[in-house]
Design a protein around this motif. Structure first.
Motif, PDB file in Angstrom:
ATOM      1  N   SER A  27     -32.732  48.816  44.855  1.00  0.00           N
ATOM      2  CA  SER A  27     -33.940  48.906  43.834  1.00  0.00           C
ATOM      3  C   SER A  27     -33.387  48.247  42.672  1.00  0.00           C
ATOM      4  O   SER A  27     -32.510  48.467  42.043  1.00  0.00           O
ATOM      5  N   SER A  36     -28.572  54.533  43.914  1.00  0.00           N
ATOM      6  CA  SER A  36     -29.049  55.370  45.108  1.00  0.00           C
ATOM      7  C   SER A  36     -30.438  55.433  45.221  1.00  0.00           C
ATOM      8  O   SER A  36     -31.096  56.291  45.689  1.00  0.00           O
ATOM      9  N   THR A  37     -31.119  54.223  44.806  1.00  0.00           N
ATOM     10  CA  THR A  37     -32.607  53.953  44.967  1.00  0.00           C
ATOM     11  C   THR A  37     -32.887  52.879  45.830  1.00  0.00           C
ATOM     12  O   THR A  37     -32.036  51.656  45.349  1.00  0.00           O
ATOM     13  N   TYR A  38     -33.703  52.679  46.510  1.00  0.00           N
ATOM     14  CA  TYR A  38     -33.902  51.653  47.512  1.00  0.00           C
ATOM     15  C   TYR A  38     -35.202  51.153  47.688  1.00  0.00           C
ATOM     16  O   TYR A  38     -36.364  52.017  47.479  1.00  0.00           O
ATOM     17  N   THR A 200     -30.832  60.215  48.890  1.00  0.00           N
ATOM     18  CA  THR A 200     -31.361  59.419  47.718  1.00  0.00           C
ATOM     19  C   THR A 200     -32.023  60.583  46.964  1.00  0.00           C
ATOM     20  O   THR A 200     -32.408  61.774  47.254  1.00  0.00           O
ATOM     21  N   ARG A 201     -32.375  60.073  45.639  1.00  0.00           N
ATOM     22  CA  ARG A 201     -33.173  60.914  44.686  1.00  0.00           C
ATOM     23  C   ARG A 201     -34.866  61.157  45.007  1.00  0.00           C
ATOM     24  O   ARG A 201     -35.614  61.878  44.441  1.00  0.00           O
ATOM     25  N   GLU A 202     -35.422  60.014  45.567  1.00  0.00           N
ATOM     26  CA  GLU A 202     -36.733  59.628  45.975  1.00  0.00           C
ATOM     27  C   GLU A 202     -36.628  59.311  47.454  1.00  0.00           C
ATOM     28  O   GLU A 202     -36.020  58.556  47.902  1.00  0.00           O
TER      29      GLU A 202
END
Ligand code: GAP
Length: 454
Positions: A27, A36-38, A200-202
């Motif tokens: 991301s 850690s965001t994709y 991931t966080r989302e």
């Protein structure tokens, strides 16, 4: 060939394939990326959509005791008080007091360092005492950032189902045992996200809350363990890469009286793919107490009333997609060249058939385009005329397209094409007019991972 290749699957290879073929990107990459965001690209969207569609199919289309719901991500803050998330949805956080100052989950470190005093795995430094860190993302509703405006991004989709229990019961004419299914985004401020889209966080969850008479909870828990294992294997996951692991008493969530995880053998080792919990009457009782609404089932025939117990199969759409990709990834030598191929179940494959003219002249592209336009009415198809035929097949193999149709000089003479199978590499010559029906037949036929037989 295949088992050895399967053992060579690493997360790095999956990450590289995802980037190379447009499944998943980091991301905000042009700004250095957000950890850690994709972001999902074309084939990633198609694959994840297929995973979710197959889940919906198994929950809704193939049975008549589950209904669908799509609740808002933002919910009344009292939901999280009643559900226990404000107090209990925490992980033990420790921070390095040495050089690196990194933060860790104490329970994860304890698994890696079972004996003695914990040390920082990065620099060997001392660690702080653990403190409970709440994983919910907090924000404010409206223009004023004051305590009364605090709302949370939901950390699980499940609570949207519990607070709608009464609405659904009234309209759906269902009685226990029945379920409510939901797919949607959840957010957790994980201390140590990582391993690509594994944590991931989302992320997206596929959750179903199954409301049952209290004395049937044990039976339905067993039932859903079997059903969910069957779902993964029916979509091609290898049985020897799947297992059930019951939680020990000290790892149960605050709401659960019994949970078993379906674990998959990821390149990082056996890890949770889905949790199947017996939540008892915890959630409905808590929300009834907190809201003042009666959340119970009243049997109109007998007048008897009870608070249903809940069995919850809770899966992650991204994590399931990762497992399907890892399981499908294969490498082999074909005529002296390495071939990377995603042996995805055809029902999950982003594109079912690619139509390729052998050369970009002699009327071949026009005929191929005509075939493609007919086929795409029946199933997701792709037309590709650019580059050598070998390169075009390699591209389709890497995105997992199960069948390829080649139009060549003979097609123009006798209206036949070659139909190539991704897994066996067999090529059949068949009449153009029979293609659609033949592909539909193959798509509906039972499928088994070729990596299983190796
Ligand atoms: N409502 C119950 C619940 O949320 P969970 O075991 O915490 O249970 C269910 O989550 C599933 O959601 C997990 O098995 C996993 O597949 C997925 N999941 C949980 N946290 C995740 C994360 N940080 N990143 C990606 N997927 C996650």
């Amino acid at each position: 060939m295949a088992t050895e290749a399967a053992d060579r699957v690493t997360m790095d290879k999956i990450v590289a394939l995802c980037k190379r073929r447009g499944f998943i990107f980091q991301s905000s990459e042009i700004y250095g990326g957000l950890a850690s965001t994709y972001d999902y690209g074309h084939y990633g969207v198609l694959l994840k959509t297929n995973v979710k569609s197959q889940w919906w199919r198994s929950m809704i289309q193939e049975r008549d005791d589950i209904v669908a719901l799509d609740a808002a991500i933002l919910m009344h803050p009292r939901v999280w008080e009643a559900s226990g998330h404000l107090d209990g949805f925490t992980d033990p956080l420790v921070q390095c007091l040495g050089e690196c100052k990194r933060r860790w989950r104490e329970d994860h470190l304890r698994e890696q360092q079972p004996e003695g005093e914990l040390r920082c795995p990065e620099c060997g430094g001392e660690l702080t005492e653990p403190r409970q860190f709440n994983l919910m993302f907090k924000t404010h509703m409206g223009p004023v950032e004051e305590e009364s405006a605090v709302v949370y991004l939901r950390p699980e989709t499940a609570q949207g189902i519990f607070v709608n229990f009464k609405n659904v019961l009234q309209f759906s004419r269902k009685k226990p045992p029945f379920g409510i299914a939901q797919v949607g985004k959840s957010f957790r401020n994980e201390i140590t996200p990582g391993n690509f889209i594994f944590r991931t966080r989302e992320f997206e969850q596929m959750e179903m809350e199954f409301f049952v008479p209290p004395d049937q909870a044990g039976h339905w828990h067993e039932y859903w363990l079997d059903e969910r294992m069957r779902w993964y294997t029916s979509l091609g996951l290898r049985t020897d890469h799947l297992r059930l692991r019951p939680h020990a008493a000290d790892e149960l969530s605050h709401y659960s009286s019994a949970t078993s995880d379906i674990e998959y053998l990821f390149p990082i080792g056996w890890s949770e793919l889905e949790g199947i919990a017996n939540r008892g009457d915890f959630d409905l009782t808590q929300h009834a107490r907190s809201s003042g609404e009666k959340l119970e089932y009243v049997d109109s025939a007998t007048g008897g009333r009870y608070v249903p117990h809940v069995i919850e199969p809770a899966a992650g759409a991204d994590r399931a997609m990762l497992a399907f990709m890892v399981d499908a990834y294969d490498e082999e030598q074909v005529e002296g060249r390495e071939r990377v191929v995603l042996r995805l179940h055809p029902k999950l494959a982003p594109v079912k058939v690619a139509v390729l003219p052998l050369v970009s002249k002699d009327g071949q592209p026009e005929v191929a385009r005509e075939i493609y336009e007919e086929l795409r009415e029946r199933m997701p198809a792709e037309y590709d005329a650019g580059g050598s035929i070998g390169k075009r097949y390699r591209r389709q193999d890497e995105i997992g397209t199960p069948w390829g149709v080649t139009v060549d000089h003979q097609t123009l003479e006798d209206r036949t094409v070659t139909l190539r199978d991704r897994d066996s590499l067999e090529q059949d010559r068949i009449p153009m007019d029979e293609l659609g029906a033949e592909l539909e037949r193959r798509l509906a036929a039972p499928w088994r991972s070729p990596k299983l037989s190796a």
